[in-house]
Design a protein around this motif. Structure first.
Motif, PDB file in Angstrom:
ATOM      1  N   THR A 668       0.854  -1.184   0.000  1.00  5.68           N
ATOM      2  CA  THR A 668       0.000   0.000   0.000  1.00  5.68           C
ATOM      3  C   THR A 668       0.893   1.237   0.000  1.00  5.68           C
ATOM      4  O   THR A 668       2.113   1.144  -0.056  1.00  5.68           O
ATOM      5  N   GLU A 669       0.287   2.404   0.082  1.00  9.21           N
ATOM      6  CA  GLU A 669       1.055   3.653   0.037  1.00  9.21           C
ATOM      7  C   GLU A 669       0.666   4.524   1.225  1.00  9.21           C
ATOM      8  O   GLU A 669      -0.509   4.638   1.574  1.00  9.21           O
ATOM      9  N   PHE A 670       1.681   5.131   1.837  1.00 11.12           N
ATOM     10  CA  PHE A 670       1.450   5.991   2.993  1.00 11.12           C
ATOM     11  C   PHE A 670       1.892   7.413   2.694  1.00 11.12           C
ATOM     12  O   PHE A 670       2.842   7.648   1.941  1.00 11.12           O
ATOM     13  N   LYS A 671       1.194   8.352   3.293  1.00 14.37           N
ATOM     14  CA  LYS A 671       1.598   9.754   3.237  1.00 14.37           C
ATOM     15  C   LYS A 671       1.616  10.315   4.647  1.00 14.37           C
ATOM     16  O   LYS A 671       0.789   9.942   5.483  1.00 14.37           O
ATOM     17  N   TYR A 672       2.565  11.221   4.887  1.00  7.38           N
ATOM     18  CA  TYR A 672       2.674  11.855   6.195  1.00  7.38           C
ATOM     19  C   TYR A 672       2.157  13.282   6.093  1.00  7.38           C
ATOM     20  O   TYR A 672       2.367  13.966   5.093  1.00  7.38           O
ATOM     21  N   GLN A 673       1.509  13.720   7.128  1.00 13.87           N
ATOM     22  CA  GLN A 673       0.990  15.081   7.153  1.00 13.87           C
ATOM     23  C   GLN A 673       1.126  15.645   8.563  1.00 13.87           C
ATOM     24  O   GLN A 673       1.178  14.900   9.543  1.00 13.87           O
ATOM     25  N   THR A 674       1.232  16.943   8.655  1.00 12.56           N
ATOM     26  CA  THR A 674       1.309  17.601   9.951  1.00 12.56           C
ATOM     27  C   THR A 674       0.420  18.830   9.942  1.00 12.56           C
ATOM     28  O   THR A 674       0.254  19.491   8.914  1.00 12.56           O
ATOM     29  N   SER A 675      -0.175  19.107  11.083  1.00 12.23           N
ATOM     30  CA  SER A 675      -1.042  20.286  11.198  1.00 12.23           C
ATOM     31  C   SER A 675      -0.253  21.483  11.717  1.00 12.23           C
ATOM     32  O   SER A 675      -0.815  22.570  11.872  1.00 12.23           O
ATOM     33  N   ARG A 676       1.030  21.287  11.941  1.00 18.13           N
ATOM     34  CA  ARG A 676       1.837  22.362  12.517  1.00 18.13           C
ATOM     35  C   ARG A 676       2.055  23.454  11.470  1.00 18.13           C
ATOM     36  O   ARG A 676       2.559  23.193  10.378  1.00 18.13           O
ATOM     37  N   SER A 677       1.707  24.680  11.823  1.00 21.55           N
ATOM     38  CA  SER A 677       1.867  25.787  10.872  1.00 21.55           C
ATOM     39  C   SER A 677       3.293  26.323  10.873  1.00 21.55           C
ATOM     40  O   SER A 677       3.828  26.704   9.833  1.00 21.55           O
ATOM     41  N   ASP A 678       3.929  26.330  12.046  1.00 19.72           N
ATOM     42  CA  ASP A 678       5.314  26.808  12.111  1.00 19.72           C
ATOM     43  C   ASP A 678       6.258  25.615  12.108  1.00 19.72           C
ATOM     44  O   ASP A 678       6.057  24.661  12.835  1.00 19.72           O
ATOM     45  N   GLN A 679       7.259  25.666  11.274  1.00 23.99           N
ATOM     46  CA  GLN A 679       8.192  24.547  11.138  1.00 23.99           C
ATOM     47  C   GLN A 679       9.440  24.755  11.991  1.00 23.99           C
ATOM     48  O   GLN A 679      10.339  23.921  11.984  1.00 23.99           O
ATOM     49  N   ILE A 680       9.509  25.853  12.711  1.00 16.59           N
ATOM     50  CA  ILE A 680      10.651  26.099  13.599  1.00 16.59           C
ATOM     51  C   ILE A 680      10.149  26.068  15.040  1.00 16.59           C
ATOM     52  O   ILE A 680       9.266  26.838  15.420  1.00 16.59           O
ATOM     53  N   ILE A 681      10.717  25.164  15.826  1.00 14.67           N
ATOM     54  CA  ILE A 681      10.299  24.997  17.212  1.00 14.67           C
ATOM     55  C   ILE A 681      11.386  25.593  18.096  1.00 14.67           C
ATOM     56  O   ILE A 681      12.520  25.096  18.112  1.00 14.67           O
ATOM     57  N   PRO A 682      11.079  26.651  18.835  1.00 15.40           N
ATOM     58  CA  PRO A 682      12.103  27.269  19.682  1.00 15.40           C
ATOM     59  C   PRO A 682      12.282  26.515  21.002  1.00 15.40           C
ATOM     60  O   PRO A 682      11.312  26.044  21.595  1.00 15.40           O
ATOM     61  N   THR A 811       8.832  12.314   3.701  1.00 24.66           N
ATOM     62  CA  THR A 811       9.493  12.935   4.840  1.00 24.66           C
ATOM     63  C   THR A 811       8.841  14.264   5.199  1.00 24.66           C
ATOM     64  O   THR A 811       8.551  15.081   4.323  1.00 24.66           O
ATOM     65  N   VAL A 812       8.602  14.463   6.484  1.00 24.78           N
ATOM     66  CA  VAL A 812       8.138  15.739   7.012  1.00 24.78           C
ATOM     67  C   VAL A 812       9.276  16.339   7.819  1.00 24.78           C
ATOM     68  O   VAL A 812       9.850  15.673   8.683  1.00 24.78           O
ATOM     69  N   ASN A 813       9.626  17.586   7.516  1.00 27.82           N
ATOM     70  CA  ASN A 813      10.770  18.233   8.151  1.00 27.82           C
ATOM     71  C   ASN A 813      10.337  19.297   9.148  1.00 27.82           C
ATOM     72  O   ASN A 813       9.396  20.048   8.901  1.00 27.82           O
ATOM     73  N   PHE A 814      11.044  19.337  10.263  1.00 30.29           N
ATOM     74  CA  PHE A 814      10.878  20.389  11.258  1.00 30.29           C
ATOM     75  C   PHE A 814      12.249  20.968  11.565  1.00 30.29           C
ATOM     76  O   PHE A 814      13.280  20.375  11.250  1.00 30.29           O
ATOM     77  N   GLN A 815      12.256  22.104  12.210  1.00 31.39           N
ATOM     78  CA  GLN A 815      13.499  22.684  12.700  1.00 31.39           C
ATOM     79  C   GLN A 815      13.343  23.013  14.180  1.00 31.39           C
ATOM     80  O   GLN A 815      12.283  23.465  14.622  1.00 31.39           O
ATOM     81  N   VAL A 816      14.386  22.740  14.932  1.00 31.72           N
ATOM     82  CA  VAL A 816      14.407  23.033  16.362  1.00 31.72           C
ATOM     83  C   VAL A 816      15.550  24.007  16.609  1.00 31.72           C
ATOM     84  O   VAL A 816      16.711  23.692  16.336  1.00 31.72           O
ATOM     85  N   LYS A 817      15.210  25.188  17.086  1.00 29.75           N
ATOM     86  CA  LYS A 817      16.235  26.206  17.342  1.00 29.75           C
ATOM     87  C   LYS A 817      16.527  26.271  18.830  1.00 29.75           C
ATOM     88  O   LYS A 817      15.675  26.638  19.633  1.00 29.75           O
ATOM     89  N   ILE A 818      17.757  25.864  19.182  1.00 30.33           N
ATOM     90  CA  ILE A 818      18.176  25.863  20.578  1.00 30.33           C
ATOM     91  C   ILE A 818      18.949  27.146  20.865  1.00 30.33           C
ATOM     92  O   ILE A 818      19.913  27.485  20.157  1.00 30.33           O
ATOM     93  N   ASN A 819      18.508  27.848  21.876  1.00 33.48           N
ATOM     94  CA  ASN A 819      19.128  29.120  22.237  1.00 33.48           C
ATOM     95  C   ASN A 819      19.388  29.151  23.738  1.00 33.48           C
ATOM     96  O   ASN A 819      18.515  28.809  24.547  1.00 33.48           O
ATOM     97  N   TYR A 820      20.604  29.523  24.107  1.00 34.91           N
ATOM     98  CA  TYR A 820      20.956  29.674  25.517  1.00 34.91           C
ATOM     99  C   TYR A 820      20.816  31.141  25.920  1.00 34.91           C
ATOM    100  O   TYR A 820      21.179  32.044  25.168  1.00 34.91           O
ATOM    101  N   HIS A 821      20.289  31.376  27.122  1.00 32.82           N
ATOM    102  CA  HIS A 821      20.165  32.753  27.597  1.00 32.82           C
ATOM    103  C   HIS A 821      20.363  32.769  29.106  1.00 32.82           C
ATOM    104  O   HIS A 821      20.129  31.776  29.797  1.00 32.82           O
ATOM    105  N   HIS A 822      20.799  33.914  29.613  1.00 34.50           N
ATOM    106  CA  HIS A 822      21.011  34.075  31.048  1.00 34.50           C
ATOM    107  C   HIS A 822      19.671  34.369  31.731  1.00 34.50           C
ATOM    108  O   HIS A 822      18.818  35.046  31.170  1.00 34.50           O
TER     109      HIS A 822
END
Length: 822
Positions: A668-682, A811-822
């Motif tokens: 059979t055939e599969f497709k991936y989907q996401t409801s996330r509007s922003d692809q960058i996760i802080p 493939t569904v792609n996301f981005q995770v932005k890691i930021n260090y702060h004081h």
């Protein structure tokens, strides 16, 4: 380990500890031989190992047993159930003389009859079913066989955690039933969790593949299945948590050269960077001990950076015992101390030297006779104190107490012959085989075949009638065999032609009859590949091709065919079958690994569509020229440009492949989907003003992120942050099917020496036709996005990390932005 097998068992023989009541070499000489003979008869008779009659004596601290051997159990504190295990174990050890203690430190212990301690055989195997390798478990009489599951490489291809645990649970049920019938041990030296770094390794079939996280996940679930007893997981002190059977993580560590072009495992010195150790070789063992709570670890034959693993204080005591907090014992691979003396010649050791150094390093048990031969001498020479022997014996007896060896385990007393080779176990073996089959090619949806259209089937090739080859190594006696021709016979009229005398296929004399058989059939299935004559323990491969004339056999059948040709490959390691992949007349290709006792039925069910395949390759299939690009003895994972070495495993390999890691098709055939509007996760991580930050080495300094903190050592972080990733898996085809959802992380671009990607999550889900299943992954930031730098620090870099859910086109792609702060 070295494999020794016993193929015969006296059906009247009692369990090892009971038999030893009358055969122990330490029995007091004052007991007349005639009484010994009578006692032997009484014990054997009372054991009642006849048919399904349970044993009367199932544990050491049975008052009747003590009375029968002339002892008062109330005088022996180690049998006082009201006391903690460590107190009891110390009492037992304190009652022994030094000469008696050392006799208990090999896999075959003698027991000490004067204090009521029977002998015990520590060595049993359960790699993919209870095995008769070693002396702890045997077949014959009331237990003629046990369920033989597919090899571990097949189970890994299912990417199904719950299935891995279920396999362990079923094996431990059978092990306990065999123990109750006097034919099973309690301590099983399984699983093998070495990462497959090189496709030539002969023991690939025993392992869960090339990804450390997948290998570790398999270890955790399989070990939990073997060991865990429901309702006991919240025991206050894990050192005393009851065990169903004892599992063992092996072979520790950086072990994956057996015998290759004159280099063998007994003398090999694995030169490994700290980066590769932390990133690839150690994580599965750490997961097995810390998350799986394995009760044993086995050290390997090889040296690591000059030091034999079984004598390495840092690797054993410091890492396994102290850092990972092992609740159990450490055992050597069989005859490893002998190997240290004779093969490694490390520091020109005598047996006393090697035994003392290994004991001080943390090795509790010697599979072999070196401890028994040399430890007493090492004490008298002043190299070790007797108290060190006491510590190891205490570790060993606590595990046996957790297993019920001394007190029994009433919750398993009802397990007996009907629980071995049960219908449920056989069906599970078939399910694992089917879930692990990987569909590699299916041109124009040739598969599945219709039984109404393809009524005459030619089944040819060296594995067409495979039986023993399907169960590989570390195998016992299976409940039965279902060969491929038997499996296909339930769907079609089968014509069988071997095409080769055996897997080595040294001549082409049998090719033409196979071509003739194919010409008269509605379709042809060629079952080819490898077996233990090509890839096995103590036998690494020298090439990645099909042996002998197998390629000629396949090509000639395909060239002359006027009906569909399907190729099935049985192997553990990858094979360069580019010729078949590209051949227009070979319509479909499946990888079946070594599918266990039910393999033939599983293959037939997949090809005829009773089961929709969904397995994925647990390792990369390389082209044949890979073996010419780098020696097997180079353990570097990253490419070495100065020597022209490509990288190893999917994480670092920079060339083309036959099939990539995690490849697999479906009907059979599969497709991936996401409801996330922003692809960058802080992800914002607060650090103290005096926080020590580490530099990250970028290939181009200009792309280095502008930040107050390039990275932080993971040990200095709380590691509480997580990232949630959700995807919908939609079945847009016309069949129900299982899909393996893979999740990879990718470090910020430009970090020197970083992996291309790495597995950080996976889930196998069943999705009905036209349905959608939602899958959620909770990724711990430190576990999923940290890297190991060149000098061995595990750090979490700041910047934009990638998350990829799925492979290839879906493939569904996301981005995770890691930021260090004081």
């Amino acid at each position: 380990m070295k494999m020794y097998r016993k193929n015969y068992i006296n059906p009247l023989k009692a369990p090892p500890f009971q038999t030893s009541l009358v055969t122990s070499t330490t029995m007091e000489k004052s007991i007349p031989p005639v009484f010994l003979l009578l006692l032997s008869f009484v014990v054997s008779s009372s054991a009642a190992i006849l048919g399904d009659v349970p044993l009367n004596y199932t544990h050491v601290c049975d008052p009747v047993r003590f009375t029968n051997i002339g002892l008062d159990m109330s005088e022996y504190t180690y049998c006082d159930k009201s006391l903690p295990f460590d107190v009891r174990a110390k009492d037992l050890v304190a009652r022994m003389k030094l000469s008696e203690k050392v006799e208990q430190m090999g896999d075959k212990t003698t027991g000490v009859m004067r204090i009521g301690l029977p002998a015990y055989e520590w060595w049993s195997e359960a790699l993919h079913g209870v095995s008769d390798v070693g002396g702890g478990s045997t077949f014959g009489g009331p237990v003629p066989g046990a369920t033989s599951f597919p090899l571990v490489i097949n189970s890994a291809a299912t990417f199904n955690r719950s299935l891995w645990r279920k396999i362990g649970e079923t094996i431990s049920n059978e092990a306990r039933a065999m123990h109750n019938l006097g034919q099973g041990g309690l301590t099983f030296w399984s699983p093998n969790i070495n990462v497959v770094r090189d496709p030539r390794w002969g023991r690939t079939l025993e392992t869960p593949g090339e990804d450390p996280y997948v290998v570790g996940s398999y270890a955790v679930n399989f070990v939990r299945g073997l060991q865990d007893i429901e309702g006991t997981l919240n025991t206050t002190d894990p050192n005393f948590r009851p065990l169903k059977v004892s599992a063992c993580c092996k072979h520790y560590t950086a072990y994956d050269v057996d015998k290759w072009l004159g280099v063998d495992r007994y003398s090999f010195d694995a030169r490994v960077t700290e980066q590769d150790m932390m990133e690839t070789f150690q994580p599965p063992f750490e997961m097995c001990v810390k998350e799986g709570d394995a009760s044993s670890v086995m050290c390997s034959y090889n040296r690591v950076n000059g030091i034999p693993t079984c004598s390495d204080h840092r690797l054993l005591k410091q890492t396994i015992r102290d850092d990972w907090n092992l609740h159990g014992y450490i055992v050597s691979d069989c005859d490893s101390i002998d190997v240290i003396v004779k093969a490694h010649k490390w520091l020109d050791d005598t047996y006393e030297d090697a035994a003392a150094q290994s004991l001080l390093a943390g090795l509790d048990l010697d599979c072999g006779g070196s401890y028994r031969k040399a430890l007493a001498g090492a004490v008298y020479q002043g190299q070790i104190s007797e108290s060190k022997i006491d510590e190891s014996l205490t570790n060993l007896y606590i595990v046996l107490m957790r297993l019920g060896f001394f007190d029994g385990r009433p919750e398993f007393a009802s397990l007996t012959k009907p629980d071995i080779c049960s219908r449920a176990a056989i069906e599970l073996a078939e399910e694992v085989a089917k879930e692990g089959i990987v569909l590699l090619k299916n041109h124009n949806d040739t598969l599945p075949l219709s039984s109404s259209q393809y009524k005459k089937l030619a089944v040819v090739g060296p594995h067409a009638n495979a039986t023993e080859a399907m169960i590989g190594n570390y195998a016992g006696v299976p409940c039965r065999y279902i060969s491929p021709i038997q499996g296909f016979s339930s769907y079609a009229e089968v014509t069988y032609a071997t095409g080769c005398g055996d897997v080595l296929c040294k001549n082409a004399t049998m090719v033409f009859p196979a071509v003739q058989a194919a010409g008269k059939a509605d379709a042809t299935v060629i079952v080819a590949g490898l077996d233990l004559t090509v890839e096995a323990e103590d036998l690494d491969r020298i090439d990645l091709n099909l042996p002998g004339y197998q390629e000629d056999l396949i090509t000639q059948i395909a060239e002359s065919a006027t009906t569909p040709v399907i190729l099935v490959i049985m192997s553990a390691g990858g094979v360069d079958i580019t010729f078949a992949k590209d051949h227009p007349k070979i319509k479909a290709i499946l990888w079946a690994g070594y599918p266990g006792q039910e393999g033939g039925r599983a293959i037939a069910d997949v090809i005829y569509g009773k089961y929709n395949p969904g397995g994925r390759l647990p390792l990369t299939w390389h082209k044949a020229n890979y073996v010419n690009q780098l020696p097997m003895t180079s353990l570097k994972l990253r490419p070495v440009d100065e020597f022209g070495y490509p990288g190893r495993t999917y994480k670092f390999f920079n060339g083309t492949t036959v099939y990539p890691f995690a490849y697999g098709l479906s009907y059979t055939e599969f497709k991936y989907q996401t409801s996330r509007s922003d692809q960058i996760i802080p992800v914002n991580i607060k650090i103290a003003k005096n926080q020590h930050c580490r530099h990250v080495n970028y290939t181009d300094p200009e792309v280095e992120p502008s930040t107050i903190c390039p990275s932080v050592v993971v040990e200095d972080l709380a590691c509480e942050e997580t990232v949630a990733v959700r995807v919908g898996v939609q079945n847009v085809g016309k069949r129900d099917g299982g899909e393996v959802v893979m999740v990879y992380s990718k470090p910020p671009a430009g970090i020197r020496g970083a992996h291309t990607k790495q597995v950080v999550g996976f889930e196998r889900v069943f999705v009905g036709e036209g349905k959608t299943e939602n899958v959620r992954f909770e990724l711990n930031v430190c576990k999923s996005f940290a890297i190991v730098d060149a000098v061995g620090y595990k750090v979490l870099p700041s910047g934009v990390h990638g998350v990829m859910v799925g492979d290839g086109d879906r493939t569904v792609n996301f981005q995770v932005k890691i930021n260090y702060h004081h």
